[in-house]
Motif scaffolding. Sequence first.
Motif: not given
Ligand code: AMP
Length: 396
Positions: A355, A202, A324, A293, A321-322, A196-197, A221
């Motif tokens: 997510d 967390k 979506e 990334g 990762g993203v 996640g982001s 992220g």
């Molecule tokens: P969270 O709500 O903190 O669990 O984050 C979920 C979100 O993190 C999702 O919408 C993903 O698209 C986003 N995410 C995951 N990896 C990345 C990344 N490398 N860069 C940007 N956003 C990310």
Amino acid sequence: MKTIDQIKFSGKKALVRVDFNVPLDKDYNITDDNRMTAALPTINKILKDGGAVILMSHLGRPKGGPEEQFSLKHIVPHLSDLLGQQVQFANDCIGAEAVDKAKALGNGEVLLLENLRFYKEEEKGDKDFAEKLSKLGDIYVNDAFGTAHRAHASTAVIAQFFPNAKHFGYLMAGELANAEKILNGAAKPFTAIMGGSKVSDKIELIEKLLDKVDNLIIGGGMAYTFAKADGGTIGTSLVEADKLDLALSLVKKAKEKGVNLLLPVDNVIADAFSNDAKTDVAKTGKIPDNWMGLDIGPETVKLFSKVVEESKTILWNGPMGVFEMEKFLVGTKAIADAVAKATDNGAFSLIGGGDSAAAVAKFGMTDDVSYVSTGGGALLEYMEGKELPGVKAIND
Ligand code: AMP
């Protein structure tokens, strides 16, 4: 645990707090009905007993008054389909219409009340509002795990008006039992996968898990905050610049506690936050300027998958990762495959809501893991060791 198993609902009106906060598209079609189907066992048990069901929920984030886009009336047709009977609807959750419709409701019938959050009093945990709601039913059942971490009128405050008639629904009971399996008595090796982001969201959970897990995998992220803290270049990747010390202290704590902390070794990078972006693969800490990334790379997939596949208990919260975007879902899908494989080999796998649950649903893999939680924030708080107000109110 006070579940509804022992309760006979015959001739009773059960006031059931559900979490029907489902995503709707612009035409009010439900795009993911998991939270609705998850509440069906409780509703059906009450109906089968010969009781009546009065459902209350919130939907979205209205500003404290009625808003068409957040009306629960939009979900009545689908709920009626799921239950195989026409669900009645009250245009307000309190007041004359709700009272009259609740009173007239026959055994075996279902009434859905309008969005609780059309009243500011709901989120404020207002006692008078809770009391008004309580008058609609004889028995209170809380089956809204997704909002159990909130001390709202309908999730916690209301319970005091049912001192001898308050119970957990099957979904709540199941969520708590599965979370317990992870917290106490997890079979080893125990692997937590965090993504996640943001690492800041967390942090408490990660710290708590360091006392329990054998392996802690960090992707998504949040991994770039660790890469930057380690002195690497991360281009324009997501970073929490004020959390670099925190990242370093987590790495140190993991080492002290003998936890195998795994961070990405390579990354799928992109020249824009877009599915049409140009992509490449870069080693961790070596992302060029103006690139970001957006997924874990192929070497990382191999490294993480091996550890996951050898695990006997897996907790997964947050995508790699993203996911979506089609171009950046490969890492998350590979980890989902590894979790499914481990589960097939007898591991217990719990997917934390939000997510990660959306990702598993997107891949059509919900049935390939042991349990998909309906609670994002609620599950995190429970795992952090916090007492959830919605749980406490029933247990008190
Ligand atoms: P969270 O709500 O903190 O669990 O984050 C979920 C979100 O993190 C999702 O919408 C993903 O698209 C986003 N995410 C995951 N990896 C990345 C990344 N490398 N860069 C940007 N956003 C990310």
